[in-house]
Design a protein around this motif. Structure first.
Motif, PDB file in Angstrom:
ATOM      1  N   VAL A   5      42.942  15.654   3.734  1.00 43.63           N
ATOM      2  CA  VAL A   5      44.730  15.952   3.748  1.00 43.63           C
ATOM      3  C   VAL A   5      44.799  17.056   4.569  1.00 43.63           C
ATOM      4  O   VAL A   5      45.013  17.615   3.353  1.00 43.63           O
ATOM      5  N   VAL A   6      45.760  17.393   5.639  1.00 44.53           N
ATOM      6  CA  VAL A   6      46.123  18.143   5.754  1.00 44.53           C
ATOM      7  C   VAL A   6      47.697  18.490   5.218  1.00 44.53           C
ATOM      8  O   VAL A   6      47.990  19.565   5.123  1.00 44.53           O
ATOM      9  N   VAL A   7      48.559  17.628   5.535  1.00 44.33           N
ATOM     10  CA  VAL A   7      49.522  17.690   5.539  1.00 44.33           C
ATOM     11  C   VAL A   7      49.965  16.576   4.191  1.00 44.33           C
ATOM     12  O   VAL A   7      49.688  15.384   4.697  1.00 44.33           O
ATOM     13  N   ASP A   8      51.092  16.615   3.655  1.00 45.92           N
ATOM     14  CA  ASP A   8      51.305  15.297   2.832  1.00 45.92           C
ATOM     15  C   ASP A   8      52.953  16.318   2.080  1.00 45.92           C
ATOM     16  O   ASP A   8      53.498  16.941   1.359  1.00 45.92           O
ATOM     17  N   TYR A   9      54.073  15.027   2.138  1.00 41.37           N
ATOM     18  CA  TYR A   9      55.018  15.221   1.824  1.00 41.37           C
ATOM     19  C   TYR A   9      55.405  13.885   2.138  1.00 41.37           C
ATOM     20  O   TYR A   9      55.042  13.230   2.421  1.00 41.37           O
ATOM     21  N   THR A  10      57.258  13.669   1.420  1.00 45.01           N
ATOM     22  CA  THR A  10      57.938  12.502   1.504  1.00 45.01           C
ATOM     23  C   THR A  10      58.586  12.526   2.661  1.00 45.01           C
ATOM     24  O   THR A  10      59.873  13.329   2.716  1.00 45.01           O
ATOM     25  N   LEU A  21      58.906  12.797  11.522  1.00 47.25           N
ATOM     26  CA  LEU A  21      57.525  13.844  11.598  1.00 47.25           C
ATOM     27  C   LEU A  21      57.789  15.052  11.664  1.00 47.25           C
ATOM     28  O   LEU A  21      58.246  15.865  12.793  1.00 47.25           O
ATOM     29  N   ARG A  22      57.752  16.025  11.122  1.00 52.32           N
ATOM     30  CA  ARG A  22      57.426  17.096  10.913  1.00 52.32           C
ATOM     31  C   ARG A  22      56.520  17.935  11.407  1.00 52.32           C
ATOM     32  O   ARG A  22      55.277  17.298  10.930  1.00 52.32           O
ATOM     33  N   GLY A  23      56.735  19.313  11.933  1.00 56.55           N
ATOM     34  CA  GLY A  23      55.985  19.319  12.979  1.00 56.55           C
ATOM     35  C   GLY A  23      54.275  18.560  13.993  1.00 56.55           C
ATOM     36  O   GLY A  23      53.496  18.761  14.518  1.00 56.55           O
ATOM     37  N   LYS A  25      52.569  16.843  16.402  1.00 63.60           N
ATOM     38  CA  LYS A  25      51.903  17.112  17.515  1.00 63.60           C
ATOM     39  C   LYS A  25      51.523  16.511  18.608  1.00 63.60           C
ATOM     40  O   LYS A  25      51.512  16.432  19.823  1.00 63.60           O
TER      41      LYS A  25
END
Length: 81
Positions: A5-10, A21-23, A25
């Motif tokens: 897992v690189v990014v984990d958020y709600t 989607l944050r950030g 690409k």
């Protein structure tokens, strides 16, 4: 081997039912939603193809062979257009 897992958020839907989607690409994603509730996002890049596919080239070669062998249809009358 599992991916880490690189990014984990709600995330939540906004008033217009959009999800941000944050950030991110990529500008475009293919979305697949499964019956069990899982959603998979695959990045997509919309680009102009740089070459003609091998299948299309093979069809063109076959068409030229048929033309040279005089395997052609009768002329089509396009005067109505």
């Amino acid at each position: 081997m599992e991916a880490s897992v690189v990014v984990d958020y709600t995330a939540h839907l906004d008033a217009k039912h959009r999800l941000t989607l944050r950030g991110a690409k990529y500008d475009y994603y293919q979305v697949k939603e499964y019956e069990n509730g899982c959603i998979v996002l695959e990045p997509r890049e919309l680009v102009v193809p740089k070459e003609i596919s091998k299948k299309a080239l093979a069809m063109m070669d076959e068409s030229i062979r048929n033309y040279k062998a005089d395997k052609v249809s009768e002329p089509i009358d396009l005067m109505g257009f």
